[in-house]
Design an enzyme around this catalytic site. Sequence first.
Site, PDB file in Angstrom:
ATOM      1  CB  SER A 267       5.270  -7.858   0.674  1.00 36.56           C
ATOM      2  OG  SER A 267       6.434  -8.646   0.494  1.00 36.56           O
TER       3      SER A 267
ATOM      4  CE1 TYR B 251       8.824  -3.530   1.540  1.00 38.28           C
ATOM      5  CE2 TYR B 251       8.645  -5.901   1.896  1.00 38.28           C
ATOM      6  CZ  TYR B 251       8.434  -4.786   1.097  1.00 38.28           C
ATOM      7  OH  TYR B 251       7.828  -4.931  -0.130  1.00 38.28           O
TER       8      TYR B 251
HETATM    9  P1  NAD Z   1       8.923   1.397  -6.645  1.00 39.78           P
HETATM   10  O1  NAD Z   1      10.118   1.927  -5.907  1.00 39.78           O
HETATM   11  O2  NAD Z   1       9.022   1.098  -8.097  1.00 39.78           O
HETATM   12  O3  NAD Z   1       7.685   2.391  -6.441  1.00 39.78           O
HETATM   13  C1  NAD Z   1       7.376   2.943  -5.207  1.00 39.78           C
HETATM   14  C2  NAD Z   1       6.437   4.098  -5.423  1.00 39.78           C
HETATM   15  O4  NAD Z   1       6.160   4.699  -4.151  1.00 39.78           O
HETATM   16  C3  NAD Z   1       7.028   5.214  -6.305  1.00 39.78           C
HETATM   17  O5  NAD Z   1       6.026   5.810  -7.078  1.00 39.78           O
HETATM   18  C4  NAD Z   1       7.547   6.213  -5.259  1.00 39.78           C
HETATM   19  O6  NAD Z   1       7.652   7.549  -5.755  1.00 39.78           O
HETATM   20  C5  NAD Z   1       6.452   6.084  -4.210  1.00 39.78           C
HETATM   21  N1  NAD Z   1       6.850   6.566  -2.907  1.00 39.78           N
HETATM   22  C6  NAD Z   1       7.926   6.217  -2.149  1.00 39.78           C
HETATM   23  N2  NAD Z   1       7.926   6.927  -1.013  1.00 39.78           N
HETATM   24  C7  NAD Z   1       6.833   7.725  -1.044  1.00 39.78           C
HETATM   25  C8  NAD Z   1       6.290   8.684  -0.169  1.00 39.78           C
HETATM   26  N3  NAD Z   1       6.886   8.996   0.998  1.00 39.78           N
HETATM   27  N4  NAD Z   1       5.150   9.320  -0.534  1.00 39.78           N
HETATM   28  C9  NAD Z   1       4.552   9.056  -1.712  1.00 39.78           C
HETATM   29  N5  NAD Z   1       5.018   8.146  -2.586  1.00 39.78           N
HETATM   30  C10 NAD Z   1       6.149   7.501  -2.243  1.00 39.78           C
HETATM   31  O7  NAD Z   1       8.477   0.119  -5.786  1.00 39.78           O
HETATM   32  P2  NAD Z   1       7.502  -1.108  -6.148  1.00 39.78           P
HETATM   33  O8  NAD Z   1       8.348  -2.312  -6.159  1.00 39.78           O
HETATM   34  O9  NAD Z   1       6.613  -0.789  -7.270  1.00 39.78           O
HETATM   35  O10 NAD Z   1       6.675  -1.169  -4.776  1.00 39.78           O
HETATM   36  C11 NAD Z   1       5.289  -0.842  -4.692  1.00 39.78           C
HETATM   37  C12 NAD Z   1       4.698  -1.552  -3.494  1.00 39.78           C
HETATM   38  O11 NAD Z   1       4.745  -2.958  -3.712  1.00 39.78           O
HETATM   39  C13 NAD Z   1       5.426  -1.285  -2.186  1.00 39.78           C
HETATM   40  O12 NAD Z   1       4.493  -1.176  -1.128  1.00 39.78           O
HETATM   41  C14 NAD Z   1       6.273  -2.525  -2.005  1.00 39.78           C
HETATM   42  O13 NAD Z   1       6.572  -2.785  -0.669  1.00 39.78           O
HETATM   43  C15 NAD Z   1       5.344  -3.582  -2.599  1.00 39.78           C
HETATM   44  N6  NAD Z   1       6.034  -4.803  -3.007  1.00 39.78           N
HETATM   45  C16 NAD Z   1       7.032  -4.780  -3.931  1.00 39.78           C
HETATM   46  C17 NAD Z   1       7.644  -5.972  -4.292  1.00 39.78           C
HETATM   47  C18 NAD Z   1       8.756  -6.037  -5.300  1.00 39.78           C
HETATM   48  O14 NAD Z   1       9.347  -7.115  -5.453  1.00 39.78           O
HETATM   49  N7  NAD Z   1       9.059  -4.979  -6.029  1.00 39.78           N
HETATM   50  C19 NAD Z   1       7.242  -7.160  -3.709  1.00 39.78           C
HETATM   51  C20 NAD Z   1       6.225  -7.149  -2.767  1.00 39.78           C
HETATM   52  C21 NAD Z   1       5.617  -5.961  -2.433  1.00 39.78           C
END
Ligand code: NAD
Length: 256
Positions: A138, A151
């Site tokens: 991130s 985080y």
């Molecule tokens: P999201 O909530 O849409 O998806 C998260 C996924 O992780 C889902 O499939 C959920 O079921 C799964 N998950 C959560 N806990 C889990 C566990 N204990 N075991 C197995 N699966 C689990 O979130 P997202 O925004 O798509 O995030 C995906 C990644 O991208 C994360 O690592 C997040 O930190 C990173 N990220 C997101 C953003 C953003 O703005 N959305 C920005 C930077 C980084």
Amino acid sequence: MLKGKTALVTGSTSGIGLGIAQALAAQGANIVLNGFGDVAGPRASIEALGAKVVYHGADMSRVAEIEAMMAFAAAEFGQVDILVNNAGIQHVAKIEDFPVERWDAIIAINLSSAFHATRLALPAMKTANWGRIINLASVHGLVGSAEKSAYVAAKHGLVGLTKVTALETATSGVTCNAICPGWVLTPLVQKQVDAKAAALGVSNEEAKKLLLGEKEPSMQFTTPEELGALAVFFCSPAAINIRGVAWNMDGGWVAQ
Ligand code: NAD
């Protein structure tokens, strides 16, 4: 480009993980799906691209379940060629109010799970002399924001793990890199939009603009499709000498 390869994407039932799984499937990769919630919808969307899909519901905070998932993937497809460590959660609170169990869960899911999946995937990748490990860090792997201690700590750790993995594979056909998105409008971020709208008594649209305006000069959310395209590039032959980078796709967030 990825026909015959197998990609395991953790947390791929939603958001960025699903976008990356779809992008890799569109290049011909078999997909190992993982994550909670609806599985049938994501699975059908990937199968529609002609890919073979299997699902394992490992809870990424539990080492034994990660081990079972990696063994399952190897049994189904021979080995994991592309590992995308994407599963992640968020919790927003000041350090003194931060629930200890949320800290432990974020470190386990956002950081330690990537170590476990990587240590289990690497031997077969090294033997094959081909592999791609992509860690979803991130902008918070590069800079901090208040009220996101766990985080930011986990994502900085993940960038560090990316560098070490890249160094330990540097003379091989295995590469490891991190992707560092800014705001992406997934359920993880929608919760923060909702919290802002409620706290300030503004509409959802207004809250989104405020969130973007604080950090992201482009005033645009990055999309899972754009991140999927970057992951495909990391898997391409042209990316063979990109090793250990933390590549932000953040509308200028970290340029400030
Ligand atoms: P999201 O909530 O849409 O998806 C998260 C996924 O992780 C889902 O499939 C959920 O079921 C799964 N998950 C959560 N806990 C889990 C566990 N204990 N075991 C197995 N699966 C689990 O979130 P997202 O925004 O798509 O995030 C995906 C990644 O991208 C994360 O690592 C997040 O930190 C990173 N990220 C997101 C953003 C953003 O703005 N959305 C920005 C930077 C980084």
